[in-house]
Design a protein around this motif. Structure first.
Motif, PDB file in Angstrom:
ATOM      1  N   PRO A   1     -15.242  25.997  48.220  1.00  0.00           N
ATOM      2  CA  PRO A   1     -16.289  26.211  47.203  1.00  0.00           C
ATOM      3  C   PRO A   1     -16.732  27.658  47.060  1.00  0.00           C
ATOM      4  CG  PRO A   1     -17.160  25.048  49.132  1.00  0.00           C
ATOM      5  CD  PRO A   1     -15.681  25.083  49.281  1.00  0.00           C
ATOM      6  N   ALA A   2     -16.672  28.444  48.143  1.00  0.00           N
ATOM      7  CA  ALA A   2     -17.134  29.834  48.038  1.00  0.00           C
ATOM      8  C   ALA A   2     -16.273  30.619  47.061  1.00  0.00           C
ATOM      9  CB  ALA A   2     -17.130  30.497  49.420  1.00  0.00           C
ATOM     10  N   ARG A   3     -14.959  30.436  47.112  1.00  0.00           N
ATOM     11  CA  ARG A   3     -14.063  31.152  46.202  1.00  0.00           C
ATOM     12  C   ARG A   3     -14.275  30.672  44.760  1.00  0.00           C
ATOM     13  NH1 ARG A   3      -9.125  33.397  47.642  1.00  0.00           N
ATOM     14  NH2 ARG A   3     -10.138  33.551  49.681  1.00  0.00           N
ATOM     15  N   ALA A   4     -14.456  29.382  44.588  1.00  0.00           N
ATOM     16  CA  ALA A   4     -14.712  28.866  43.237  1.00  0.00           C
ATOM     17  C   ALA A   4     -16.018  29.429  42.683  1.00  0.00           C
ATOM     18  CB  ALA A   4     -14.751  27.340  43.259  1.00  0.00           C
ATOM     19  N   ARG A   5     -17.034  29.552  43.539  1.00  0.00           N
ATOM     20  CA  ARG A   5     -18.309  30.134  43.088  1.00  0.00           C
ATOM     21  C   ARG A   5     -18.138  31.610  42.736  1.00  0.00           C
ATOM     22  NH1 ARG A   5     -20.587  26.845  47.229  1.00  0.00           N
ATOM     23  NH2 ARG A   5     -20.580  28.624  48.671  1.00  0.00           N
ATOM     24  N   ALA A   6     -17.287  32.292  43.465  1.00  0.00           N
ATOM     25  CA  ALA A   6     -17.042  33.706  43.155  1.00  0.00           C
ATOM     26  C   ALA A   6     -16.401  33.859  41.787  1.00  0.00           C
ATOM     27  CB  ALA A   6     -16.157  34.327  44.232  1.00  0.00           C
ATOM     28  N   VAL A   7     -15.480  32.968  41.450  1.00  0.00           N
ATOM     29  CA  VAL A   7     -14.875  32.979  40.118  1.00  0.00           C
ATOM     30  C   VAL A   7     -15.934  32.668  39.061  1.00  0.00           C
ATOM     31  CG1 VAL A   7     -13.195  31.864  38.598  1.00  0.00           C
ATOM     32  CG2 VAL A   7     -12.574  32.391  40.972  1.00  0.00           C
ATOM     33  N   SER A   8     -16.763  31.658  39.316  1.00  0.00           N
ATOM     34  CA  SER A   8     -17.829  31.291  38.373  1.00  0.00           C
ATOM     35  C   SER A   8     -18.775  32.453  38.136  1.00  0.00           C
ATOM     36  CB  SER A   8     -18.618  30.086  38.910  1.00  0.00           C
ATOM     37  OG  SER A   8     -17.821  28.937  38.986  1.00  0.00           O
ATOM     38  N   ALA A   9     -19.100  33.176  39.217  1.00  0.00           N
ATOM     39  CA  ALA A   9     -20.034  34.292  39.089  1.00  0.00           C
ATOM     40  C   ALA A   9     -19.478  35.377  38.176  1.00  0.00           C
ATOM     41  CB  ALA A   9     -20.341  34.871  40.473  1.00  0.00           C
ATOM     42  N   GLN A  10     -18.169  35.600  38.213  1.00  0.00           N
ATOM     43  CA  GLN A  10     -17.561  36.608  37.352  1.00  0.00           C
ATOM     44  C   GLN A  10     -17.682  36.229  35.874  1.00  0.00           C
ATOM     45  OE1 GLN A  10     -16.221  39.617  38.050  1.00  0.00           O
ATOM     46  NE2 GLN A  10     -16.880  39.366  40.180  1.00  0.00           N
ATOM     47  N   PHE A  11     -17.722  34.935  35.599  1.00  0.00           N
ATOM     48  CA  PHE A  11     -17.857  34.463  34.216  1.00  0.00           C
ATOM     49  C   PHE A  11     -19.316  34.151  33.864  1.00  0.00           C
ATOM     50  CE2 PHE A  11     -13.356  33.024  35.070  1.00  0.00           C
ATOM     51  CZ  PHE A  11     -12.782  33.999  34.268  1.00  0.00           C
ATOM     52  N   ILE A  12     -20.219  34.487  34.772  1.00  0.00           N
ATOM     53  CA  ILE A  12     -21.662  34.279  34.576  1.00  0.00           C
ATOM     54  C   ILE A  12     -21.955  32.808  34.273  1.00  0.00           C
ATOM     55  CG2 ILE A  12     -23.740  35.334  33.615  1.00  0.00           C
ATOM     56  CD1 ILE A  12     -22.062  37.578  32.533  1.00  0.00           C
ATOM     57  N   LEU A  13     -21.310  31.923  35.018  1.00  0.00           N
ATOM     58  CA  LEU A  13     -21.573  30.488  34.890  1.00  0.00           C
ATOM     59  C   LEU A  13     -22.639  30.094  35.904  1.00  0.00           C
ATOM     60  CD1 LEU A  13     -17.942  29.043  34.686  1.00  0.00           C
ATOM     61  CD2 LEU A  13     -19.518  29.482  32.808  1.00  0.00           C
ATOM     62  N   ASP A  14     -23.620  29.328  35.448  1.00  0.00           N
ATOM     63  CA  ASP A  14     -24.646  28.900  36.394  1.00  0.00           C
ATOM     64  C   ASP A  14     -24.199  27.695  37.214  1.00  0.00           C
ATOM     65  OD1 ASP A  14     -24.661  27.160  34.289  1.00  0.00           O
ATOM     66  OD2 ASP A  14     -26.838  27.078  34.057  1.00  0.00           O
ATOM     67  N   ARG A  15     -23.204  26.963  36.697  1.00  0.00           N
ATOM     68  CA  ARG A  15     -22.648  25.851  37.450  1.00  0.00           C
ATOM     69  C   ARG A  15     -21.329  25.439  36.830  1.00  0.00           C
ATOM     70  NH1 ARG A  15     -22.995  20.399  35.812  1.00  0.00           N
ATOM     71  NH2 ARG A  15     -23.776  20.155  33.688  1.00  0.00           N
TER      72      ARG A  15
ATOM     73  N   MET B   1      -8.833  35.251  37.200  1.00  0.00           N
ATOM     74  CA  MET B   1      -9.973  35.679  38.001  1.00  0.00           C
ATOM     75  C   MET B   1      -9.826  35.243  39.451  1.00  0.00           C
ATOM     76  SD  MET B   1     -12.581  37.552  37.854  1.00  0.00           S
ATOM     77  CE  MET B   1     -12.806  37.720  36.079  1.00  0.00           C
ATOM     78  N   ALA B   2      -9.186  34.108  39.685  1.00  0.00           N
ATOM     79  CA  ALA B   2      -8.927  33.688  41.067  1.00  0.00           C
ATOM     80  C   ALA B   2      -8.032  34.705  41.763  1.00  0.00           C
ATOM     81  CB  ALA B   2      -8.278  32.312  41.084  1.00  0.00           C
ATOM     82  N   ASN B   3      -7.033  35.222  41.052  1.00  0.00           N
ATOM     83  CA  ASN B   3      -6.184  36.274  41.614  1.00  0.00           C
ATOM     84  C   ASN B   3      -7.005  37.526  41.927  1.00  0.00           C
ATOM     85  OD1 ASN B   3      -3.979  34.616  41.350  1.00  0.00           O
ATOM     86  ND2 ASN B   3      -3.029  35.750  39.676  1.00  0.00           N
ATOM     87  N   ARG B   4      -7.908  37.857  41.027  1.00  0.00           N
ATOM     88  CA  ARG B   4      -8.690  39.081  41.203  1.00  0.00           C
ATOM     89  C   ARG B   4      -9.627  38.983  42.404  1.00  0.00           C
ATOM     90  NH1 ARG B   4     -13.359  41.494  37.222  1.00  0.00           N
ATOM     91  NH2 ARG B   4     -13.856  43.296  38.523  1.00  0.00           N
ATOM     92  N   VAL B   5     -10.380  37.885  42.506  1.00  0.00           N
ATOM     93  CA  VAL B   5     -11.321  37.774  43.621  1.00  0.00           C
ATOM     94  C   VAL B   5     -10.601  37.538  44.939  1.00  0.00           C
ATOM     95  CG1 VAL B   5     -13.157  36.944  42.090  1.00  0.00           C
ATOM     96  CG2 VAL B   5     -11.731  35.292  43.312  1.00  0.00           C
ATOM     97  N   SER B   6      -9.350  37.064  44.866  1.00  0.00           N
ATOM     98  CA  SER B   6      -8.555  36.880  46.074  1.00  0.00           C
ATOM     99  C   SER B   6      -7.815  38.150  46.469  1.00  0.00           C
ATOM    100  CB  SER B   6      -7.529  35.749  45.878  1.00  0.00           C
ATOM    101  OG  SER B   6      -8.156  34.535  45.538  1.00  0.00           O
ATOM    102  N   ASP B   7      -7.793  39.140  45.540  1.00  0.00           N
ATOM    103  CA  ASP B   7      -7.071  40.396  45.760  1.00  0.00           C
ATOM    104  C   ASP B   7      -5.606  40.137  46.098  1.00  0.00           C
ATOM    105  OD1 ASP B   7      -6.960  43.146  45.716  1.00  0.00           O
ATOM    106  OD2 ASP B   7      -7.332  43.342  47.873  1.00  0.00           O
TER     107      ASP B   7
END
Length: 331
Positions: free
Chosen positions: A184-198, A35-41
């Motif tokens: 932290p913004a990129r890590a939050r973007a990965v978390s959001a894809q997995f629907i993690l609240d934290r 997912m880090a690869n995906r959100v980083s394109d």
């Protein structure tokens, strides 16, 4: 002494899967990288599944990840995770341990998911390090490797050793690595894809089922039992730790466990003894002592009463995977 690991510099990850490894632990770690690869394109991370012979290794759920690469053919990794699960001792042999030591000599950072920590400990690669392991194996690895600082934390990153308890926690550890590189913004973007609240921090203590829903007073009592299970414990001492009278403690235990504090203490000692018999090669007498039984005869009688067999018979049954692990746990 090893220098602090540059988490931001980690790009190439290896996952050495042992027989019966935890699929959920490995999948969570890899999915975070994907997912880090995906959100980083961009292909900012790469990974490979490794086995000693290159053949797919069955996990505890009997599935196997593909493609795999043989250990001898793998290109150098920035970090290599040993991925364990059920009956990790049987899955750890001399060839594997020698290869892990060679990776350490070549400067590869080493990690572990779930019970993979045992393999690193067996290889002598955790001396002087702080580390984590799945809660079911905490007591056995502490008894077998007293020289290692084994934590109750969810995951531990200590210089060039990254150890993790398993389950969903590898996702949290990978988010820490992603944040170190991209913020932290990129890590939050990965978390959001997995629907993690934290995302959880490594120094959060892994939840032990007995403590999960316990009221505060009972949690204090259970922590004392867990901490001092190898020592003589009076019910009055447990009550004092819980900040209750003995009568209040007894009412609390009956309400939440259906047993008296004394009965719960004996059951907790026997449950730990069963894990030690199954997960270690400690002599049976030493297992009894480590679980607070001062008499071998008392230990044997209590064990047979609870589990239907003597401790020595339990040890003999270690050879049968069906008896040892009727369910694919942990992981």
């Amino acid at each position: 002494m090893s220098r602090p690991l540059d988490l931001a510099g980690l790009r190439r990850f290896g996952f050495l899967t042992l027989a019966g490894y935890s699929m959920i632990a490995v999948s969570n770690a890899i999915e975070a990288l994907r997912m880090a690869n995906r959100v980083s394109d961009a292909p900012v991370y790469e990974w490979e599944i490794v086995t000693m012979d290159g053949a797919g290794m069955p996990a505890s759920n009997r599935l196997a990840l593909h493609p795999t690469v043989a250990a001898a053919d793998a290109r150098p990794f920035d970090v290599l995770f040993v991925c364990g699960g059920v009956d990790v001792r049987t899955a750890t042999g001399r060839t594997l341990l020698a290869w892990l030591r060679r990776q350490a000599r070549e400067g590869v950072a080493l990690g572990a998911l779930c019970t993979g920590t045992f393999a690193l400990a067996e290889a002598g690669l955790l001396r002087g390090y702080r580390c984590a392991i799945h809660w079911e194996n905490l007591s056995s690895i502490r008894e077998e490797f007293p020289e290692i600082d084994i934590s109750d934390d969810l995951f531990v990153i200590d210089r060039d050793r990254l150890t993790c308890t398993g389950g969903s926690v590898p996702l949290d550890m990978m988010l820490r690595i992603i944040e170190a590189r991209f913020g932290p913004a990129r890590a939050r973007a990965v978390s959001a894809q997995f629907i993690l609240d934290r995302s959880r921090t490594g120094d959060e203590v892994q939840p032990v089922p007995a403590l999960a829903d316990a009221p505060p007073a009972m949690a204090r009592a259970l922590r004392l039992i867990e901490k001092d299970i190898d020592r003589p414990l009076r019910i009055a001492d447990i009550a004092a730790a819980a900040r209750l009278s003995v009568r209040q403690l007894e009412r609390l235990f009956r309400r939440h466990t259906g047993a008296t504090p004394a009965a719960y203490l004996v059951a907790a000692r026997l449950d730990r003894a069963r894990r030690l018999l199954r997960q270690t090669v400690m002599p049976v007498t030493d297992v009894g002592i480590a679980c607070g039984f001062v008499s071998a005869a008392h230990f044997s009688t209590a064990y047979r009463s609870r589990f239907g067999c003597a401790p020595r018979e339990e040890r003999k049954m270690r050879a049968s995977p069906a008896l040892l692990h009727p369910h694919p746990s942990p992981g």
